[in-house]
Design a protein around this motif. Structure first.
Motif, PDB file in Angstrom:
ATOM      1  N   GLU A 187      31.336  41.697  46.294  1.00 45.91           N
ATOM      2  CA  GLU A 187      30.849  41.971  44.944  1.00 45.91           C
ATOM      3  C   GLU A 187      30.763  43.471  44.683  1.00 45.91           C
ATOM      4  N   TYR A 190      34.216  44.735  44.159  1.00 48.20           N
ATOM      5  CA  TYR A 190      34.686  44.301  42.835  1.00 48.20           C
ATOM      6  C   TYR A 190      34.121  45.202  41.742  1.00 48.20           C
ATOM      7  N   ARG A 191      32.821  45.511  41.832  1.00 46.15           N
ATOM      8  CA  ARG A 191      32.192  46.372  40.838  1.00 46.15           C
ATOM      9  C   ARG A 191      32.747  47.795  40.908  1.00 46.15           C
ATOM     10  N   GLY A 194      35.682  48.459  38.833  1.00 46.77           N
ATOM     11  CA  GLY A 194      35.536  48.255  37.389  1.00 46.77           C
ATOM     12  C   GLY A 194      35.429  46.819  36.964  1.00 46.77           C
ATOM     13  N   GLY A 195      35.236  45.917  37.893  1.00 48.05           N
ATOM     14  CA  GLY A 195      35.099  44.504  37.528  1.00 48.05           C
ATOM     15  C   GLY A 195      33.808  44.239  36.791  1.00 48.05           C
ATOM     16  N   ARG A 196      33.828  43.258  35.905  1.00 49.19           N
ATOM     17  CA  ARG A 196      32.662  42.923  35.097  1.00 49.19           C
ATOM     18  C   ARG A 196      32.053  41.609  35.552  1.00 49.19           C
ATOM     19  N   LYS A 197      30.753  41.474  35.251  1.00 50.74           N
ATOM     20  CA  LYS A 197      30.061  40.242  35.589  1.00 50.74           C
ATOM     21  C   LYS A 197      30.545  39.098  34.710  1.00 50.74           C
ATOM     22  N   GLY A 198      30.285  37.885  35.178  1.00 47.15           N
ATOM     23  CA  GLY A 198      30.651  36.726  34.375  1.00 47.15           C
ATOM     24  C   GLY A 198      31.527  35.753  35.138  1.00 47.15           C
ATOM     25  N   LYS A 200      34.735  35.555  35.180  1.00 46.36           N
ATOM     26  CA  LYS A 200      35.876  36.203  35.835  1.00 46.36           C
ATOM     27  C   LYS A 200      35.499  36.674  37.234  1.00 46.36           C
ATOM     28  N   GLN A 201      34.304  37.235  37.378  1.00 46.20           N
ATOM     29  CA  GLN A 201      33.864  37.701  38.689  1.00 46.20           C
ATOM     30  C   GLN A 201      33.824  36.555  39.697  1.00 46.20           C
TER      31      GLN A 201
END
Length: 231
Positions: A187, A190-191, A194-198, A200-201
């Motif tokens: 996690e 991923y963050r 630039g990954g976003r919560k939700g 998709k994560q």
């Protein structure tokens, strides 16, 4: 920067709860789980109070025991929502809502109890405790079988040299904190990209974490094979 708390991870300490025998703490976990499932809201409230007291004794912030429970909270919320709907006729089901809330409470209390156990107990302590318990059971079984079938009694006694049940139990329990550790690391990566919560994560992380857990299982099996300890 605030310290990142990894769910189900061991937290070193010298509290009374840390010093208790691992077997006693594991039996406490089983007792709390069974009581909350079978003895209703009063047992649930008592178990929650015990966990709160235990976390304070161990020097752990009570809300930190909920780390990693997001998906469980969402599932519990959906259960409450579904149980609260009366379909014939359409309306609000008070009894269903209460039952859903109790069920959600049982799930969360059991989760927090397990989180507290892993926070104050190392895997080595759990393994040693399980091995001792298995040894005592095998001694009792050998004594009972000796008058009936001496050969079986000797075979059971030989099993004490290789505590299979303790090994399997420890491996199963050990994958819980390992899962949360891998999820937390994935996690953060991923963050960082630039990954976003939700949703998709979750869709991105679930296959990655599953693959890493399979790799971890393979590495564990290879380590046991190298030591000649495969079951």
């Amino acid at each position: 920067m605030a310290r990142s708390v990894i769910p189900y991870s061991y937290r070193p300490g010298n509290s009374l709860l840390h010093r208790l025998p691992a077997g006693l703490k594991f039996l406490g976990l089983l007792g709390i789980s069974l009581a909350t499932f079978f003895f209703g809201p009063w047992a649930l409230a008592g178990a929650a109070a015990l966990i709160l007291a235990g976390s304070l004794i161990a020097g752990i912030k009570p809300w930190e025991l909920f780390c990693g429970s997001r998906m469980l909270l969402i599932s519990a919320g959906l259960v409450v929502l579904i149980r609260s709907v009366q379909f014939t006729p359409l309306g609000f089901d008070t009894e269903g809502c209460v039952a859903g809330l109790v069920f959600a409470g049982v799930l969360m209390v059991s989760f927090c109890a397990a989180s507290l156990l892993f926070s104050v107990t190392t895997m080595a302590e759990l393994r040693d405790s399980a091995a001792k318990a298995e040894g005592l059971l095998l001694i009792a079984a050998a004594a009972l079988l000796k008058p009936l079938k001496p050969s079986w009694s000797r075979a059971v006694s030989e099993r004490r040299k290789k505590p299979v049940i303790a090994l399997v139990l420890t491996l199963m329990l050990g994958f819980l904190p390992r899962f949360f550790e891998i999820w937390n690391t994935s996690e953060e990566a991923y963050r960082a990209r630039g990954g976003r919560k939700g949703i998709k994560q979750i869709l991105v992380l679930v296959p990655l974490v599953s693959e890493r857990m399979l790799e971890t299982a393979g590495e564990t099996a290879a380590a046991f094979e190298a030591r000649g300890s495969l079951l």
